[in-house]
Design an enzyme around this catalytic site. Structure first.
Site, short mmCIF file in Angstrom:
data_model
loop_
_atom_site.label_atom_id
_atom_site.label_comp_id
_atom_site.label_asym_id
_atom_site.label_seq_id
_atom_site.Cartn_x
_atom_site.Cartn_y
_atom_site.Cartn_z
N HIS A 14 30.30 14.04 -16.33
CA HIS A 14 29.27 13.37 -17.36
C HIS A 14 28.29 14.36 -17.77
O HIS A 14 28.21 15.33 -17.37
CB HIS A 14 28.52 12.34 -16.38
CG HIS A 14 27.92 12.85 -15.08
ND1 HIS A 14 26.77 13.37 -14.97
CD2 HIS A 14 28.60 12.79 -13.99
CE1 HIS A 14 26.71 13.89 -13.57
NE2 HIS A 14 28.00 13.47 -12.94
N GLU B 215 32.87 19.13 -7.28
CA GLU B 215 32.04 19.18 -8.34
C GLU B 215 31.17 20.33 -8.63
O GLU B 215 30.58 20.70 -7.66
CB GLU B 215 31.26 17.67 -8.40
CG GLU B 215 30.17 17.50 -9.31
CD GLU B 215 29.20 16.35 -9.26
OE1 GLU B 215 29.17 15.63 -8.11
OE2 GLU B 215 28.97 15.60 -10.00
N ASP C 216 0.79 -1.23 -0.22
CA ASP C 216 -0.11 0.07 -0.17
C ASP C 216 0.79 1.22 -0.05
O ASP C 216 0.20 2.42 0.09
CB ASP C 216 -1.06 0.13 1.12
CG ASP C 216 -2.10 -0.82 1.11
OD1 ASP C 216 -2.49 -1.43 -0.11
OD2 ASP C 216 -2.96 -1.31 2.08
N HIS D 99 22.91 11.55 -14.68
CA HIS D 99 24.07 10.93 -15.61
C HIS D 99 23.19 11.30 -17.06
O HIS D 99 22.47 10.11 -17.37
CB HIS D 99 24.39 9.74 -15.45
CG HIS D 99 25.47 9.67 -14.30
ND1 HIS D 99 25.91 8.31 -13.59
CD2 HIS D 99 25.76 10.68 -13.41
CE1 HIS D 99 26.57 8.72 -12.51
NE2 HIS D 99 26.49 10.22 -12.40
N ASP E 258 27.96 14.92 -1.58
CA ASP E 258 27.81 15.24 -3.14
C ASP E 258 26.26 15.07 -3.31
O ASP E 258 25.55 13.97 -2.86
CB ASP E 258 28.38 13.84 -3.66
CG ASP E 258 28.10 13.80 -5.49
OD1 ASP E 258 27.14 14.33 -5.73
OD2 ASP E 258 28.68 12.87 -5.86
N HIS F 69 30.28 6.09 -4.07
CA HIS F 69 28.86 6.25 -4.00
C HIS F 69 28.22 5.85 -2.41
O HIS F 69 27.25 5.06 -2.56
CB HIS F 69 28.04 5.51 -5.07
CG HIS F 69 28.26 6.34 -6.06
ND1 HIS F 69 27.99 5.55 -7.61
CD2 HIS F 69 28.62 7.33 -6.71
CE1 HIS F 69 28.25 6.48 -8.55
NE2 HIS F 69 28.57 7.50 -8.19
N ARG G 87 36.43 15.04 -3.33
CA ARG G 87 35.79 15.52 -4.58
C ARG G 87 35.18 16.89 -4.58
O ARG G 87 34.68 17.25 -3.68
CB ARG G 87 34.64 14.49 -4.84
CG ARG G 87 34.06 14.65 -6.16
CD ARG G 87 33.25 13.42 -6.79
NE ARG G 87 32.21 13.10 -5.97
CZ ARG G 87 32.05 11.88 -5.26
NH1 ARG G 87 33.06 11.30 -5.21
NH2 ARG G 87 31.04 11.73 -4.44
N HIS H 280 37.77 7.60 -11.19
CA HIS H 280 36.48 7.88 -12.00
C HIS H 280 36.83 8.97 -12.93
O HIS H 280 37.81 9.60 -12.96
CB HIS H 280 35.33 8.14 -11.08
CG HIS H 280 35.47 9.38 -10.28
ND1 HIS H 280 35.34 10.63 -10.81
CD2 HIS H 280 35.74 9.65 -8.71
CE1 HIS H 280 35.83 11.60 -9.80
NE2 HIS H 280 35.97 11.08 -8.73
N TYR I 119 40.94 9.97 -3.72
CA TYR I 119 40.49 9.23 -2.53
C TYR I 119 41.82 8.19 -2.22
O TYR I 119 42.49 7.36 -2.86
CB TYR I 119 39.39 8.36 -2.91
CG TYR I 119 38.57 9.16 -3.69
CD1 TYR I 119 37.45 9.78 -3.03
CD2 TYR I 119 38.39 9.51 -5.22
CE1 TYR I 119 36.47 10.73 -3.99
CE2 TYR I 119 37.68 9.91 -5.87
CZ TYR I 119 36.70 10.88 -5.36
OH TYR I 119 35.77 11.67 -6.03
N ASP J 81 23.78 18.85 -9.53
CA ASP J 81 24.90 17.86 -8.86
C ASP J 81 26.23 18.55 -8.45
O ASP J 81 27.08 18.80 -9.40
CB ASP J 81 25.23 16.80 -10.20
CG ASP J 81 26.08 15.42 -9.70
OD1 ASP J 81 26.38 15.43 -8.43
OD2 ASP J 81 26.42 14.84 -10.64
N GLU K 44 34.10 17.37 -12.02
CA GLU K 44 34.24 16.49 -10.72
C GLU K 44 35.47 15.64 -10.41
O GLU K 44 34.99 14.48 -10.12
CB GLU K 44 32.81 15.72 -10.37
CG GLU K 44 32.68 14.55 -11.62
CD GLU K 44 31.37 13.96 -10.95
OE1 GLU K 44 31.23 13.48 -9.86
OE2 GLU K 44 30.16 13.92 -11.82
N1 GLY Z 1 26.27 11.92 -7.94
C1 GLY Z 1 26.59 10.97 -8.64
C2 GLY Z 1 27.94 11.72 -9.55
O1 GLY Z 1 28.41 12.90 -9.13
O2 GLY Z 1 28.03 11.59 -10.86
MN MN Z 2 27.83 14.26 -7.89
MN MN Z 3 28.13 13.86 -11.05
#
Ligand code: GLY
Ligand code: MN
Ligand code: MN
Length: 444
Positions: free
Chosen positions: A354, A408, A39, A361, A260, A243, A406, A350, A388, A271, A384
């Site tokens: 993006h 961004e 529900d 993304h 983030d 993440h 990070r 990474h 790390y 973002d 970004e």
């Molecule tokens: N928050 C996911 C990224 O920065 O791509």
């Molecule tokens: Mn992000």
């Molecule tokens: Mn991002």
């Protein structure tokens, strides 16, 4: 509230229909409602392609575009008005609202789709749909096609070609209009305020979720319905988990916290990542890593402009980060060789960004014909870089371990370079320390 004007949805549908082959039809379903548990439903979020073409916010709806159809090119199937259901679940546009408020040429009850849609498909050569993304809907589509096939002996003409809609639509979505950039700038400004609020509230003894609450408060207070993705509030060693989602650890004096998070406005994402000391002052090592990430981000911005290709910004971050890690003694060897062997990836694993838009993304190809895509005005992306240093990395001195940074920001490619949409959040060590110090002064 800033949002995409109705005229823009009309323009998008027209642009898509102009690109569709002759005698064709496009069919797109709304996102299904997702059940959380008995529900209880998850907060509804429209499918991004469906939203892009209609702005229609309800589930149980299907867009049908039929270029050249004399009785109307844009047909919307949607729920009927129903006073009893609306009393429980909220108002519905109904067929009248679909035409009056959402620009449909024609609207029918969703419950009649099995009777009506095969007739709209019949005689069209080509069907465009987002094949593969919604298996239940794909099955329905095949049922409608089969119902036409079963009448072939009576002269019914089933379509001969099935085309994935994604390619056309995703390319359109990659180029943002002035009103899309306006909405994205608005989302970015709200998210910037949310990050400032979290920095101001930071205090040892609170928890990661305490700062998440500050973000959520600013998002909702500013009219954002939800975050664009699960907010990451990662303190201490957790900042090295890319993440991280738990957001329940204690904030400790001497640790960094990496946030983030970004809100969504009219389904457009922002973002932002910022990293700051829980108690307001960077240690020597934290500052060294932070300033290296910041320098790499600055180098990346300089590589974002028309005629530069997608990967140039990433390459710039790799160059600056690798050289900096050597300088700090965290990597040993020749910078070019360390780049060639991807040695930097144990610290920076990474990519530098993006596409950003209706999806955090966002859609859009990164390569065209095997080559990195060349940037053009109106494309929106994140920048970004991060470093790390795993708490279990025994190759480096203990003082470096558990530092994760990070930074961004969201940018739009302009005629001459790029505009940073998220520039309202402090970013230099001095700016962050000053903001946090003044928050402490006024709390005292
Ligand atoms: N928050 C996911 C990224 O920065 O791509
Ligand atoms: Mn992000
Ligand atoms: Mn991002």
């Amino acid at each position: 509230m800033i949002h995409i004007p109705k005229s823009e949805y009309t323009r998008r549908r027209k642009a898509l229909m102009e690109q569709m082959g002759p005698n064709s039809i496009a069919i797109l379903p709304a996102a299904p409602v997702a059940i959380r548990n008995r529900d209880v439903e998850y907060l509804y979020r429209q499918d991004s392609n469906f939203q892009y073409l209609s702005g229609f916010p309800e589930p149980e709806a299907v867009i049908v575009l039929i270029p050249g159809r004399a009785h109307g090119q844009y047909v919307l199937f949607c729920r009927e008005r129903n006073p009893e259901r609306e009393l429980w679940d909220g108002l519905r546009a109904g067929q009248e609202g679909a035409v009056r408020d959402f620009g449909a040429d024609d609207a029918f009850p969703i419950t009649d789709i099995d009777d009506i849609l095969p007739g709209l498909i019949e005689g069209r050569d080509r069907v465009y749909s987002a094949m593969g993304s919604n298996p239940t809907f794909d099955r329905h589509l095949m049922d409608w096609i089969n119902s036409i096939r079963s009448k072939a002996d009576l002269g019914a003409q089933p379509p001969e070609e099935f085309v994935a809609l994604d390619h056309l639509l995703h390319d359109m979505r990659l180029y943002k209009s002035a009103s899309e950039i306006k909405v994205m700038r608005h989302a970015a400004q709200i998210s910037a305020r949310a990050h400032i609020r979290a920095m101001q509230a930071s205090l040892a003894g609170l928890h990661e979720y305490s700062l998440e609450a500050e973000l959520d408060y600013e998002f909702r207070k500013s009219g954002a319905k939800m975050p664009a993705y699960g907010s990451i509030v990662a303190a201490g060693d957790n900042s090295c988990i890319l993440h991280y989602q738990e957001n329940d650890a204690l904030l400790k004096d001497g640790d960094l916290v990496l946030i983030d998070a970004g809100c969504e406005i009219d389904c457009y994402a922002s973002d932002i990542s910022r990293t700051f000391p829980v108690s307001g002052q960077f240690s020597v090592e934290q500052k060294a890593i932070y300033e290296l990430v910041l320098a790499s981000q600055e180098a990346a911005f300089a590589e974002i402009a028309p005629n530069k290709h997608w990967n140039q910004a990433h390459e710039a971050t790799v160059q600056v980060i690798t050289a900096g890690l050597v300088e700090l003694g965290l990597l040993q060897g020749d910078v070019n060789e360390l780049i060639a062997s991807e040695a930097y990836k144990s610290f920076y694993m990474h990519r530098a960004g993006h596409w950003l838009g209706l999806d955090v993304h966002d859609v859009g190809e990164y390569k065209v014909g095997g080559e990195w895509r060349v940037l053009e005005p109106g494309m929106t992306l994140t920048v970004e870089p991060g470093i790390y240093i795993s708490p279990s990395n025994m190759q480096v001195a203990k003082k470096w371990r558990g530092i994760g940074v990070r930074i961004e920001d969201d940018v739009v490619v302009t005629k001459n370079g790029c505009e940073i949409l998220t520039g309202d959040v402090p970013k230099t060590v001095a700016e962050i320390e000053a903001l946090m110090a003044s928050a402490r002064m006024s709390a005292a």
